[in-house]
Design an enzyme around this catalytic site. Structure first.
Site, mmCIF file in Angstrom:
data_model
loop_
_atom_site.group_PDB
_atom_site.id
_atom_site.type_symbol
_atom_site.label_atom_id
_atom_site.label_comp_id
_atom_site.label_asym_id
_atom_site.label_seq_id
_atom_site.Cartn_x
_atom_site.Cartn_y
_atom_site.Cartn_z
ATOM 1 N N ASP A 171 38.557 45.302 34.363
ATOM 2 C CA ASP A 171 39.550 45.309 35.599
ATOM 3 C C ASP A 171 39.973 46.921 35.791
ATOM 4 O OD1 ASP A 171 40.050 43.887 37.837
ATOM 5 O OD2 ASP A 171 42.109 43.574 37.286
ATOM 6 N N ASP A 209 32.998 41.357 37.670
ATOM 7 C CA ASP A 209 33.337 42.858 38.181
ATOM 8 C C ASP A 209 32.750 43.746 36.833
ATOM 9 O OD1 ASP A 209 34.741 41.531 39.986
ATOM 10 O OD2 ASP A 209 36.641 42.081 38.974
ATOM 11 N N ASP A 362 45.833 36.000 42.524
ATOM 12 C CA ASP A 362 44.929 37.283 42.171
ATOM 13 C C ASP A 362 45.911 38.156 41.475
ATOM 14 O OD1 ASP A 362 42.603 36.481 43.711
ATOM 15 O OD2 ASP A 362 43.622 36.785 45.481
#
Length: 389
Positions: A171, A209, A362
């Protein structure tokens, strides 16, 4: 949170709650599917026959595909821009389901609302709580967690959706930064997850991701790119070797990855040929139509691989007018999307899934709690935005 006079309200009995749940289950699929049912592409026996044997669905999915043939055989096959709609009630009756976690954060919020007498809020939360969503495997005891989930799901007769999100350098230092300490720690973690799943059925979305972040300059240090491809390739190999597991490598979303060719190269390095396909739109808000178009382009570059789409919060599409770095984090005005189903009517789309659990934050943007924690007001807004509350 549920009303200041909640303690003085009469508490519903267990039988009353059961009746409410039963009634809500019957209405839920109809309400959401009527609102968000996407356009369909005809499936035919000849279409299914073109799928190589190694890529054909396992028995549970094959039955769903046969149902799609019978429902849609009378339709013509329009171009992608003119896909015909299938009546919502026909899809609702035959849509297979994934496992619903009876102890999810949404279920806990539902119980709290019912116990406090907040009936209106309870009905809204129920829309989320009684749909299947991704189970994000943690790091404390991944083997026990994966075993507990898959055993419960097998007993319930529905496969769980597992999300594996622990790759090193995760991330890019944002709200969900972290991941395994190094490659060896990641290998150990994956091995434990694989042991926990065993021969029980499961669908797996692998490392949201991760590949897209290797395309972002300065995100994952260049010296770790090859390591990430190797770790993903090894994980795909182990997971795909399990008899009841389907595995999908994450491939970003069409707003983030503009060049399908670049992602196709990354997927190739990560072992896409051994996977069941790739996953799109995880934890994002891009429309189902835009994901299908992107997925079809990408599929053509990776040997016709199938894909799944996270539709958990894309009912209103992405937020407009927000900076790109803010548009993905608890954006206002969003809505629930198509409920989870393998009956997509799209030749290459194996399922619409709720990979991100609606109602969970989130990150700490816009006053939200930390990533993954229950965000009550946002959950209510998602349901209201879908026109189901």
């Amino acid at each position: 949170m549920y009303g200041s006079d909640a303690g003085h309200r009469r508490q519903p009995t267990r039988r009353t709650r059961a009746r409410r749940r039963q009634s809500a289950r019957r209405a839920l699929g109809r309400r959401l599917l009527t609102r968000f049912l996407p356009d369909r592409r005809t499936l035919t026996r000849r279409t299914l026959a073109r799928v190589p044997a190694a890529r054909r669905p396992r028995p549970s999915v094959a039955l769903a595909a046969l149902g799609a043939v019978m429902l849609l055989a009378a339709c013509s096959a329009p171009e992608a821009s003119q896909r015909a709609s299938v009546p919502a009630e026909r899809v609702e009756r035959s849509s297979p389901s994934f496992w619903v976690n009876p102890d999810s954060k949404a279920q806990q919020a539902l119980a709290a609302a019912e116990d406090s007498g907040a009936a209106d809020e309870a009905e809204l939360i129920r829309v989320i709580a009684e749909q299947p969503a991704g189970q994000w495997i943690g790091t404390e005891d991944p083997q026990a967690e994966a075993r507990r989930i898959t055993e419960a799901a097998e007993a319930a007769g529905a496969p769980p959706l597992l999300v594996l999100y622990n790759i090193p350098h995760r991330d890019c230092g944002q709200y969900s930064e972290g991941g395994a300490a190094d490659a060896d720690a990641y290998r150990d973690w994956i091995g434990r997850v694989v042991s926990g799943i065993g021969d029980r059925p499961a669908w797996v979305v692998l490392e949201p991701d991760a590949l897209a972040h290797t395309l972002v300059p300065g995100c994952v240090p260049d010296e770790f790119h090859e390591e990430q491809y190797t770790l993903l390739r090894e994980a795909v190999e182990q997971l795909s070797g399990l008899p009841g597991t389907r595995v999908y490598l994450d491939a970003g979303n069409p707003q983030w990855v503009r060049e399908a060719g670049a992602m196709a190269e990354q997927l190739g390095r990560a072992g896409i040929e051994q996977a069941d396909g790739f996953a799109l739109n995880v934890s994002n808000y891009q429309t189902t139509a835009s994901n299908i178009a992107y997925g079809e382009r990408l599929s053509a570059l990776v040997g016709g691989q199938h894909f799944v789409i996270d539709t958990s919060r894309n009912g209103n599409g992405p937020a407009e007018g927000l900076p790109e770095e803010e548009a993905w984090c608890n954006p206002p005005g969003r809505a629930l999307g198509t409920p989870p189903t393998t009956r997509t009517g799209e030749e290459l789309v194996d399922a619409y899934l709720w990979v991100k659990r609606p109602g969970e934050s989130d990150g700490t943007c816009r006053g939200g709690p930390p990533a993954g924690e229950w965000h009550h007001t946002y959950a209510l807004d998602l349901v209201r935005g879908a026109g189901t509350g």
